[in-house]
Scaffold this active site. Sequence first.
Site, PDB file in Angstrom:
ATOM      1  N   LYS A  13      28.307  12.737  78.660  1.00  0.00           N
ATOM      2  CA  LYS A  13      28.429  13.537  77.428  1.00  0.00           C
ATOM      3  C   LYS A  13      29.518  14.611  77.576  1.00  0.00           C
ATOM      4  O   LYS A  13      30.354  14.766  76.701  1.00  0.00           O
ATOM      5  CB  LYS A  13      27.085  14.217  77.087  1.00  0.00           C
ATOM      6  N   ARG A  89      17.150  18.250  72.333  1.00  0.00           N
ATOM      7  CA  ARG A  89      16.536  17.477  73.412  1.00  0.00           C
ATOM      8  C   ARG A  89      15.055  17.233  73.161  1.00  0.00           C
ATOM      9  O   ARG A  89      14.414  16.577  73.964  1.00  0.00           O
ATOM     10  CB  ARG A  89      16.682  18.261  74.714  1.00  0.00           C
ATOM     11  N   ARG A 128      28.588  13.759  91.529  1.00  0.00           N
ATOM     12  CA  ARG A 128      29.334  14.495  90.509  1.00  0.00           C
ATOM     13  C   ARG A 128      29.765  15.865  91.061  1.00  0.00           C
ATOM     14  O   ARG A 128      29.023  16.519  91.781  1.00  0.00           O
ATOM     15  CB  ARG A 128      28.447  14.708  89.279  1.00  0.00           C
ATOM     16  N   ARG A 161      26.393  20.867  91.118  1.00  0.00           N
ATOM     17  CA  ARG A 161      25.336  21.591  90.415  1.00  0.00           C
ATOM     18  C   ARG A 161      24.035  21.542  91.213  1.00  0.00           C
ATOM     19  O   ARG A 161      23.712  20.516  91.810  1.00  0.00           O
ATOM     20  CB  ARG A 161      25.102  20.961  89.039  1.00  0.00           C
ATOM     21  N   ARG A 172      14.691  15.058  85.967  1.00  0.00           N
ATOM     22  CA  ARG A 172      15.420  15.204  84.694  1.00  0.00           C
ATOM     23  C   ARG A 172      15.404  13.907  83.891  1.00  0.00           C
ATOM     24  O   ARG A 172      15.308  13.921  82.662  1.00  0.00           O
ATOM     25  CB  ARG A 172      16.867  15.645  84.966  1.00  0.00           C
TER      26      ARG A 172
END
Length: 223
Positions: A13, A89, A128, A161, A172
Site C-alpha cells: 500500500k 481498518r 522490509r 520497523r 498483524r
Amino acid sequence: MRMILLGPPGAGKGTQAHYLVEKYGMYHLSTGDILREAKEADSELGRQAKAYMDKGELVPDEIVIGLVREKLQDPSVRLVGFLLDGFPRTLAQAKALDELLDELDQELVAVVNLEVQPVTIVERLAKRRVCRECKASFHLEFNPPETEGICDYCGGELYQRSDDQEETILRRLNVYQQQTEPLITYYDQKGLLVNIDGERSVEEVSEAITKQLEELTDKHDCA
Ligand code: AMP
C-alpha cells in the site's frame, strides 16, 4: 481523486501510494505513518498508541477516527482529494468515514484492494526496510536500495520497523483477517471495490491500478 488503498500489511500500500500521489497529486494520509511519528516524538497521541502498535494490535477507533477527521476537514485536502492508506481498518472506521464524507459532501471514487497471500506477506515484511525521512519502502532482496542502509530517493536512513518481526507480523495478519477483511464485502456492496493482484512486480501492480482508475474516472466523466 478520493480513494482508499485496502489490503493486508505488506501488500504494498505504501509503495503504491508513493506512485499514485505523484501521478494524481492527492493528499497521502497514512494513519500508520502519523502514529509512528507521534510515537517517535513521544507526544500524547504517540503514548496512547504505542502499546497497541508494538503488539501488532489496532489503536482504538476513536483515536484514529479523530485523527482522520481532522486531516480530511483541512481545506487544502478538500481541494486536492486524498488517498487513505491503512484506514479504515474496522467496520466502525468505515462507517465513521461515510458519515464524515457525507458531512463534507464528498464521495469516494474507488477502493483498491491489493490481494496478496499470507506467505508472501511474511517474506516481504521480514526483509522490509523503511526510510525514516520520506517513508519509502525497500526489500533487501527484491527491491534493495542502491547503497546499503540509505534511501535512494532522499538519502535518509533506512530502518526495520519494530512491528516487522515475525511474531508481530503473524499477529498483524490475524488482526487483518478478523477486523479488516470484512471491509472487502462492505465496499464491494457499495460498488466501489477494485481488486488488484498484488503478487506482481511494483511496476506491474502500479500499471494495473492506474488502468483501472482511468477506466473508472472515464465512466464518471461520461455519466
Ligand atoms: P501500518 O503502517 O498501516 O501497518 O500501521 C502500523 C500500526 O499502526 C498498526 O499495526 C496499528 O497498530 C496502527 N494503525 C494504523 N492505522 C490504523 C487504523 N486505521 N486503526 C487502528 N490502528 C491503526
